[in-house]
Design a protein around this motif. Structure first.
Motif, PDB file in Angstrom:
ATOM      1  N   ALA A 185       0.841  -1.202   0.000  1.00  0.00           N
ATOM      2  CA  ALA A 185       0.000   0.000   0.000  1.00  0.00           C
ATOM      3  C   ALA A 185       0.875   1.250   0.000  1.00  0.00           C
ATOM      4  CB  ALA A 185      -0.944  -0.005   1.203  1.00  0.00           C
ATOM      5  N   LEU A 217       0.864   4.118  -2.894  1.00  0.00           N
ATOM      6  CA  LEU A 217       0.533   5.516  -2.591  1.00  0.00           C
ATOM      7  C   LEU A 217       1.477   6.457  -3.336  1.00  0.00           C
ATOM      8  CD1 LEU A 217      -0.099   5.448   1.246  1.00  0.00           C
ATOM      9  CD2 LEU A 217      -1.734   6.099  -0.513  1.00  0.00           C
ATOM     10  N   MET A 238      -5.767   7.594  -1.414  1.00  0.00           N
ATOM     11  CA  MET A 238      -6.209   7.092  -0.111  1.00  0.00           C
ATOM     12  C   MET A 238      -6.732   8.313   0.630  1.00  0.00           C
ATOM     13  SD  MET A 238      -6.336   4.323   1.824  1.00  0.00           S
ATOM     14  CE  MET A 238      -6.985   4.134   3.493  1.00  0.00           C
ATOM     15  N   PRO A 248     -10.775   5.736  -0.266  1.00  0.00           N
ATOM     16  CA  PRO A 248      -9.706   4.984   0.405  1.00  0.00           C
ATOM     17  C   PRO A 248      -9.319   3.732  -0.383  1.00  0.00           C
ATOM     18  CG  PRO A 248     -11.781   4.592   1.504  1.00  0.00           C
ATOM     19  CD  PRO A 248     -12.075   5.556   0.400  1.00  0.00           C
ATOM     20  N   ALA A 288      -5.428   1.124   0.465  1.00  0.00           N
ATOM     21  CA  ALA A 288      -5.444   0.076   1.483  1.00  0.00           C
ATOM     22  C   ALA A 288      -6.058  -1.197   0.922  1.00  0.00           C
ATOM     23  CB  ALA A 288      -6.230   0.548   2.705  1.00  0.00           C
ATOM     24  N   PRO A 320      -6.102   0.684   7.928  1.00  0.00           N
ATOM     25  CA  PRO A 320      -6.405   1.814   7.034  1.00  0.00           C
ATOM     26  C   PRO A 320      -5.910   3.152   7.584  1.00  0.00           C
ATOM     27  CG  PRO A 320      -8.352   0.473   7.373  1.00  0.00           C
ATOM     28  CD  PRO A 320      -7.329  -0.012   8.345  1.00  0.00           C
ATOM     29  N   LEU A 380      -3.574   5.664   5.661  1.00  0.00           N
ATOM     30  CA  LEU A 380      -3.964   7.076   5.555  1.00  0.00           C
ATOM     31  C   LEU A 380      -2.832   7.967   6.079  1.00  0.00           C
ATOM     32  CD1 LEU A 380      -6.624   8.293   4.535  1.00  0.00           C
ATOM     33  CD2 LEU A 380      -7.383   8.468   6.904  1.00  0.00           C
ATOM     34  N   GLY A 394      -2.558  11.781  -0.641  1.00  0.00           N
ATOM     35  CA  GLY A 394      -3.555  10.729  -0.800  1.00  0.00           C
ATOM     36  C   GLY A 394      -4.713  11.095  -1.704  1.00  0.00           C
TER      37      GLY A 394
END
Lengths: 565, 183
Positions: free
Chosen positions: A189, A193, A199, A221, A224, B24, B28, B38
């Motif tokens: 992940a 990114l 995300m 999101p 993930a 998550p 994030l 993001g």
């Protein structure tokens, strides 16, 4: 194309180089001996045991392991149904997407529960962020861990001399999550990114384009979920177009990272077997058989995609890049074809090009990958499927030389053979029965509107849908209008049967064998880690699959290929 | 069985906290260190968003480079391909019609010069790129519409080539068109 070919060869080799140490690591974890990773993950796992009231030292029989597996799956199913049917009014739904109808919720819940991720909805319009993360992504982790835990039980059974106790299922399950899937997902992940996979938690953006059109841009999101969808051979994408979507797979490098993630754990599980049983040569023979099968599927696929579509050649335009319908410019035919085959041999099912628009014989390679379903295969379950082929090959070898067949010093007798044969036949039975019924219905009601393409290709669409369901793959010939009660319910049933029976069967065989008296190997014992046995296994797979599926393939992709001018 | 169900519920709860809350949030957190934090990489012209770098958009005017056909008409609220099979007669007709439209707008180009990818829909319907060849066949049209020499337009194309290890060179259509507007 030469550069891209070099790229996929390098990707494949890199995957193997990463899978070897990962296999060693997985083996060390399932062995349960003290390991350096205890220091990092031991604390959090003790918390898990405390919350769950689990004694990690308590070993279970194969029946107890299966009961534990099925109970926890039942809980997840009920939870998923609740979220999917209520996501419309539940929080974290910035785009106000609706709750699912009962039949669509059933199909989606089952398909994520069985690690298939057949998607009869589109992420942008069919799921809330809450549903994506708490329901779908959650299942992508835990169902992958379930398959790996079942595989660990079989590993343990293969190693034991005479025992009924096959380790603790909960421990295998928890450690698969904490020590394998979660750390890998975090790394993947993170890398994605930085390649531009979003995300964030905001809903769709409203913008005006350069020519002044008002459009929305879906986001959310995604990173993930994309990481675990690849690592856990799940394949269920955040966006409708899956990994062909420029936000789910933005660059050459994101494509390489995702391609590696798709087959990393399936290959590592084969190596893990070698380390676990201390039979590295056997693992290499199995890996060799799988790889020969994989290469036999990808070579014609590349050839036909590079050739392009003869019907488009007739329009007088130039087709130097090959068949580009359904493909992205940044990947081209070579990277897309590599993906199409690795995703179908592994039961992953994510796509970076639309399989419905592949050339007929490329589509056939994808179909064959799922029909065999054991060339690398899904995380954990791929080896379980291969185990069935090993049992059958050992039995046939035994008949050929006139000795009682044995596997690792355990006699294979009628009961185990019955289970193995049943599993081997269940797969074609479900696919062909489903396709047969659907074809009959489509023939009786020509205006039912399922098919996006006429003729042989239309048949292939239906064949592909059931093959993908039975292989728990999840990719599709997406032109098929499959969000109807008929498809939602029929594929849902196929999904359940083709997940749990092929887990229960091999675990039962391994459990029964483990209990038997161990016979020390002698001069007459069949040696499994030889080229001869490798060829025999390959022949068994080839014969079983060819006999079962050749007629259906003739009606679909083969007929389309020969009619294409 | 009852005990196993209770264990299953408690164990699922623990998994839920780790995998659905902590994981998550960690991703994030990492996202905040990326260039766009993001979010999607939006492109602005004079402080107004005109698109996203990675998402293709519709171009129909002669003065802009056109992207590939899209099954969703570049509506990035959704995504998807045509899912047309190679033997579908309607599909071949569609491609033929696209070829003819292209020839009308680009009279100096022969059919054999048009790359098929410019007439076939992408998988996502949002493909932001076209191949170098697909850009070059549009240069004459754009030069005429903008009253520039073809050399200048060609230079813009070459300058916009993406640095990717992929074997076939390609360009980002939105960035290419923004470069045209800056001429």
């Amino acid at each position: 194309m030469e550069t891209d070919l070099l790229g996929i060869v390098a990707t494949f080799i890199l995957t193997i180089l990463l899978a070897w140490p990962l296999g060693k690591y997985i083996s060390a974890i399932y062995t349960g001996a003290p390991h350096w990773s205890d220091k990092i993950f031991g604390g959090i796992e003790r918390l898990f045991y405390k919350i769950g009231g689990i004694n990690p030292k308590l070993e279970m029989t194969w029946q107890e392991s299966l009961k534990a597996l099925l109970s926890i799956n039942l809980i997840w199913f009920l939870f998923a149904m609740f979220i999917l049917m209520n996501q419309g009014w539940l929080p974290w739904n910035p785009d106000h997407n609706p709750s699912m109808s009962p039949d669509l919720a059933f199909n989606t819940a089952v398909s994520f529960l069985v690690n298939c991720n057949l998607q009869h909805y589109s992420g942008e319009t069919g799921m809330s962020y809450l549903g994506q993360i708490t329901c779908l992504m959650f299942l992508q982790f835990v169902t992958a861990a379930t398959g790996m835990a079942a595989c660990a039980v079989v590993f343990k059974a293969m190693r034991e001399q005479t025992s009924q106790k096959l380790g603790n299922f909960y421990t295998y399950f928890i450690q698969s999550n904490t020590r394998i899937l979660l750390p890998l997902a975090l790394v993947v992940a993170g890398l994605l990114l930085f390649e531009g996979v979003p995300m964030n938690i905001e809903g769709k953006a409203n913008i005006h384009t350069l020519e002044g059109n008002a459009v929305q841009v879906a986001r959310g999101p995604a990173a993930a979920m994309v990481a675990i969808k690849q690592l856990g051979t799940n394949g269920g994408g955040f966006f409708g177009a899956n990994s062909s979507h420029p936000l789910e797979n933005p660059t050459y490098w994101s494509n390489a990272i995702e391609s590696i993630s798709i087959i990393l754990i399936p290959i590592a599980m084969v190596f893990a077997l070698g380390f676990y049983l201390n039979r590295k040569k056997l693992a290499l023979v199995i890996f060799g058989v799988m790889t020969v099968g994989f290469l036999a599927l990808i070579a014609p696929a590349l050839y036909f995609e590079w050739q392009g579509n003869p019907a488009i050649d007739h329009l007088g335009v130039t087709q130097t890049l090959g068949n580009m319908e359904g493909k992205e410019t940044r990947f081209g035919t070579t990277l897309s074809t590599y993906w199409a085959i690795i995703t179908t041999v592994t039961s992953n099912g994510s796509v970076n090009a639309m399989h419905d628009s592949l050339m007929p014989l490329t589509g056939m390679s994808a179909l064959l990958g799922m029909m065999i379903n054991a060339l690398y295969g899904g995380v954990g379950v791929g080896f379980l499927n291969f185990y069935v082929f090993i049992i059958i090959a050992v039995f046939i070898a035994g008949l050929m030389v006139g000795r009682t067949p044995e596997l690792f010093g355990k006699k294979i007798e009628a009961r185990e053979m019955k289970i193995a044969t049943l599993i081997a036949l269940l797969h074609p039975f479900l696919i062909l029965l489903g396709t047969g019924i659907a074809t009959y219905v489509a023939h009786q009601k020509p205006d039912i509107g399922w098919l996006n393409n006429p003729g042989f290709h239309g048949f292939s669409e239906m064949l592909y849908e059931y093959t993908s369901s039975a292989a728990n793959n999840g990719s599709g010939f997406e032109g098929l209008g499959d969000n109807t009660p008929f498809w939602n319910i029929s594929t849902g049933i196929v999904l359940i049967l083709s997940r749990y029976i092929p887990i229960i069967g091999p675990v039962a065989i391994a459990g029964i064998l483990a209990k038997k008296k161990h016979i020390p190997s002698g001069a007459g014992t069949l040696q499994l880690d030889t080229l001869t046995f490798g060829i025999l296994m390959f022949a068994v797979i080839l014969i079983l699959v060819a006999l079962a599926f050749f007629p259906a393939l003739t009606l679909g992709p083969l007929a389309e290929h020969f009619s294409l001018k | 069985m009852k005990n196993q169900l209770f264990t299953a519920i408690k164990l699922s709860l623990a998994c839920f906290i780790l995998l659905v809350v902590i994981y998550p949030l960690a991703v994030l957190g990492i996202a905040q260190f990326t260039p766009n934090k993001g979010d999607v990489a939006f492109v602005k012209v004079r402080d107004k968003i005109v698109g996203a770098r990675q998402i293709g958009q519709v171009f129909t005017q002669n003065k802009y480079f056109w992207g590939r056909p899209s099954a969703v008409n570049y509506d990035s609220g959704v995504s998807g391909g045509s899912n047309k099979g190679p033997s579908n007669p309607d599909y071949i007709q569609t491609v033929q019609a696209r070829r003819d439209t292209f020839l009308v707008h680009n009279p100096s180009i022969k059919a054999s010069e048009i790359p098929a990818e410019l007439l076939t829909a992408s998988g996502s319907g949002l493909d932001p790129h076209i191949s170098l060849q697909s850009a070059l066949v549009q240069v004459a049209r754009i030069a005429k519409a903008r009253n520039h020499s073809t050399e200048i337009i060609q230079k813009v194309v070459i300058n916009s080539l993406e640095k990717s290890p992929a074997g076939t060179p390609f360009v980002n259509v939105l960035e290419l068109n923004l470069a045209l507007d800056r001429l």
